[in-house]
Design an enzyme around this catalytic site. Structure first.
Site, PDB file in Angstrom:
ATOM      1  N   CYS A  35       0.866  -1.194   0.000  1.00 13.08           N
ATOM      2  CA  CYS A  35       0.000   0.000   0.000  1.00 13.08           C
ATOM      3  C   CYS A  35       0.892   1.230   0.000  1.00 13.08           C
ATOM      4  O   CYS A  35       2.057   1.152  -0.405  1.00 13.08           O
ATOM      5  CB  CYS A  35      -0.986  -0.036   1.169  1.00 13.08           C
TER       6      CYS A  35
ATOM      7  N   ARG B 225      -3.482  -0.536   5.392  1.00 13.80           N
ATOM      8  CA  ARG B 225      -4.075  -1.616   4.596  1.00 13.80           C
ATOM      9  C   ARG B 225      -3.186  -2.840   4.445  1.00 13.80           C
ATOM     10  O   ARG B 225      -3.638  -3.973   4.692  1.00 13.80           O
ATOM     11  CB  ARG B 225      -4.463  -1.075   3.212  1.00 13.80           C
TER      12      ARG B 225
ATOM     13  N   ASP C 173      -8.144   3.970   0.931  1.00 14.30           N
ATOM     14  CA  ASP C 173      -7.198   4.347   1.985  1.00 14.30           C
ATOM     15  C   ASP C 173      -7.972   4.878   3.191  1.00 14.30           C
ATOM     16  O   ASP C 173      -8.651   5.902   3.082  1.00 14.30           O
ATOM     17  CB  ASP C 173      -6.277   5.430   1.409  1.00 14.30           C
TER      18      ASP C 173
HETATM   19  P1  4NP Z   1      -1.836   2.851   4.076  1.00 12.80           P
HETATM   20  O1  4NP Z   1      -2.472   4.223   4.630  1.00 12.80           O
HETATM   21  O2  4NP Z   1      -1.266   3.180   2.699  1.00 12.80           O
HETATM   22  O3  4NP Z   1      -2.998   1.929   3.989  1.00 12.80           O
HETATM   23  O4  4NP Z   1      -0.781   2.432   5.064  1.00 12.80           O
HETATM   24  C1  4NP Z   1      -1.743   5.406   4.729  1.00 12.80           C
HETATM   25  C2  4NP Z   1      -0.914   5.620   5.798  1.00 12.80           C
HETATM   26  C3  4NP Z   1      -0.215   6.795   5.916  1.00 12.80           C
HETATM   27  C4  4NP Z   1      -0.357   7.779   4.943  1.00 12.80           C
HETATM   28  C5  4NP Z   1      -1.181   7.551   3.860  1.00 12.80           C
HETATM   29  C6  4NP Z   1      -1.872   6.367   3.752  1.00 12.80           C
HETATM   30  N1  4NP Z   1       0.347   9.013   5.063  1.00 12.80           N
HETATM   31  O5  4NP Z   1       0.129   9.902   4.232  1.00 12.80           O
HETATM   32  O6  4NP Z   1       1.156   9.169   5.978  1.00 12.80           O
END
Ligand code: 4NP
Length: 170
Positions: free
Chosen positions: A12, A18, A136
């Site tokens: 991800c 995720r 997300d």
């Molecule tokens: P992930 O969610 O891609 O599902 O781990 C996110 C976690 C952090 C961030 C964006 C999406 N961020 O911008 O820090």
């Protein structure tokens, strides 16, 4: 890693919401079926911001409610180690959304091994116009994590069936 082991990397953006959930749910399913020796399972993010951190507490909470403990630590995708066959690269690179997929491809991921996670969801079979992104949940509320969990559980079951029948992408 033994020669007939199947390796899967869930990917991800941040590797804290995720893909750690996907990793934990898929590992749980593999363990339930007594298939642990056949798999190597990990997760990574395309971004670097959270390297070394445990999963987001909201991902841990939804996993715990379903009897699953998340143990991963965030890492960033590394083409040299994650894509290369000769240095422990993964057979399957499972993207949570289209941006993750495109980002992996743009840094050299071998296209046949890169798939969208929800393309394996049996509930979406026969629905060519279905939405295939796992949304997300980072900037939303806790209900987003329940929604992601349900998607991840369904796609994991379909992915496991697919990999047992097709251990290699090519
Ligand atoms: P992930 O969610 O891609 O599902 O781990 C996110 C976690 C952090 C961030 C964006 C999406 N961020 O911008 O820090």
């Amino acid at each position: 890693m033994s020669a007939d082991q199947i390796s899967v990397l869930f990917v991800c953006l941040g590797n804290i919401c995720r893909s750690p959930l996907a990793q934990g749910v898929f590992e749980h399913l593999v363990r339930e079926r007594g298939l642990e020796p056949r798999f190597r399972i990990a997760s990574a993010g395309t971004g670097h911001w959270h390297i070394g951190r445990p999963p987001d507490p909201r991902s841990c909470a939804v996993a715990t409610r379903h009897g699953i403990t998340l143990r991963s630590r965030a890492q960033q995708i590394d083409p040299a180690t994650h894509f290369d066959d000769h240095s422990g690269g993964f057979h399957w690179l499972i993207a949570m959304d289209r941006a993750n997929r495109d980002d992996m491809l743009s840094v050299g991921a071998p296209a046949p091994r890169v798939r969208l996670f929800r393309s394996f969801d049996p509930d979406l079979a026969g629905r060519p116009d279905a939405e295939l992104d796992v949304p997300d949940p980072y900037y939303g509320g806790p209900e987003g994590f329940d929604h992601v969990f349900a998607m991840v559980r369904s796609a994991s079951a379909g992915l496991l069936d697919h990999l047992l029948k097709n251990p290699r992408a090519m």
